[in-house]
Design a protein around this motif. Structure first.
Motif, mmCIF file in Angstrom:
data_model
loop_
_atom_site.group_PDB
_atom_site.id
_atom_site.type_symbol
_atom_site.label_atom_id
_atom_site.label_comp_id
_atom_site.label_asym_id
_atom_site.label_seq_id
_atom_site.Cartn_x
_atom_site.Cartn_y
_atom_site.Cartn_z
ATOM 1 N N HIS A 175 0.822 -1.217 0.000
ATOM 2 C CA HIS A 175 0.000 0.000 0.000
ATOM 3 C C HIS A 175 0.855 1.265 0.000
ATOM 4 O O HIS A 175 0.344 2.355 -0.271
ATOM 5 N N HIS A 180 -1.548 2.553 -7.719
ATOM 6 C CA HIS A 180 -1.705 1.099 -7.775
ATOM 7 C C HIS A 180 -2.409 0.723 -9.071
ATOM 8 O O HIS A 180 -3.361 1.387 -9.491
ATOM 9 N N SER A 212 -10.069 -0.950 -2.140
ATOM 10 C CA SER A 212 -10.575 0.291 -1.528
ATOM 11 C C SER A 212 -9.634 1.458 -1.834
ATOM 12 O O SER A 212 -10.068 2.601 -1.925
ATOM 13 N N CYS A 213 -8.351 1.167 -2.016
ATOM 14 C CA CYS A 213 -7.450 2.284 -2.370
ATOM 15 C C CYS A 213 -7.644 2.589 -3.852
ATOM 16 O O CYS A 213 -8.124 1.723 -4.597
#
Ligand code: 6PG
Length: 221
Positions: A175, A180, A212-213
């Motif tokens: 993360h 990403h 979710s990111c």
């Protein structure tokens, strides 16, 4: 290779080229984390042709099988054969294996080397398997809970569904990136992604740890 997949690889290579260039405006070095497996081949080859200041680019893997770099199962071999070619050979590549006999023995040394890279990464490129794994965060890994919870950078994992022991960056470390990407192809993986998006049990489908990111999904038929 379908034209759609080749075009996707080119688009992803251009996006990664731009991201690295942007970050190199503000920092001495930029870190790219790539995944192994078969999907990345055309992307890695397309990226190698980009006019980057490669001596300022650092590259490492999201995970690695604990095998010799000469093995066809080695992700490092994939990076050396497809990405570290031509001008891109000047990049600093940090493999995730060592001379240690097991990943458990290798984690301290590999972690020290990995932590010296220019985190947060500019880009993390994730793949996904049919079981919803990403990197070596497999649903059936004995150490999945640890790899999802720890703040340590790397975890040695033993996985019944996989023939080799592996080492993987933890979810926490993966993360630690500005961008990403999930790079997948084919209708089967599209269905796996749809299933992952329809639920929230990360241990059932570890790719969910990254849904979710902000995640750029690069998919072609
Ligand atoms: O070491 C590995 O195997 C990869 O890091 C792994 O997470 C890969 O990204 C997926 O298994 C998808 O692999 P394919 O692209 O071959 O389908």
């Amino acid at each position: 290779m379908s034209d759609a997949r080749t075009q996707l690889a080119e688009q992803l290579a251009e996006a990664v080229f731009q991201a690295l260039n942007d970050d190199l405006e503000h920092q001495e070095n930029a870190l790219l984390v790539v995944s192994g497996g078969s999907t990345p081949f055309p992307f890695l080859k397309a990226l190698a042709a980009k006019p980057l200041p490669w001596e300022r680019v650092q590259i490492t893997l999201a995970d690695e099988r604990w095998v010799d770099e000469q093995s066809d199962d080695s992700n490092a071999k994939l990076v050396r054969e497809y990405l570290l070619q031509g001008a891109a050979a000047a990049a600093h590549f940090e493999p995730l294996t060592s001379e240690a006999g097991t990943p458990e023995e290798g984690v301290p040394d590999v972690s020290e080397r990995a932590l010296s890279l220019s985190w947060p990464a500019s880009v993390v490129i994730l793949g996904m398997g049919g079981d919803g794994h990403t990197a070596s965060l497999f649903p059936d890994s004995l150490e999945l809970g640890l790899a999802l919870a720890t703040e340590e950078p790397l975890v040695a994992v033993r996985t019944p569904s996989q023939p080799q022991p592996r080492i993987t960056f933890s979810a926490d470390r993966l993360h630690q990136a500005r961008r990403h990407v999930l790079h997948i192809t084919g209708d089967d993986k599209r269905a796996v992604l749809a299933k992952a998006l329809s639920g929230d049990d990360v241990r059932q489908m570890p790719i969910r740890a990254f849904l979710s990111c902000p995640l750029a999904i690069y998919w072609a038929p």
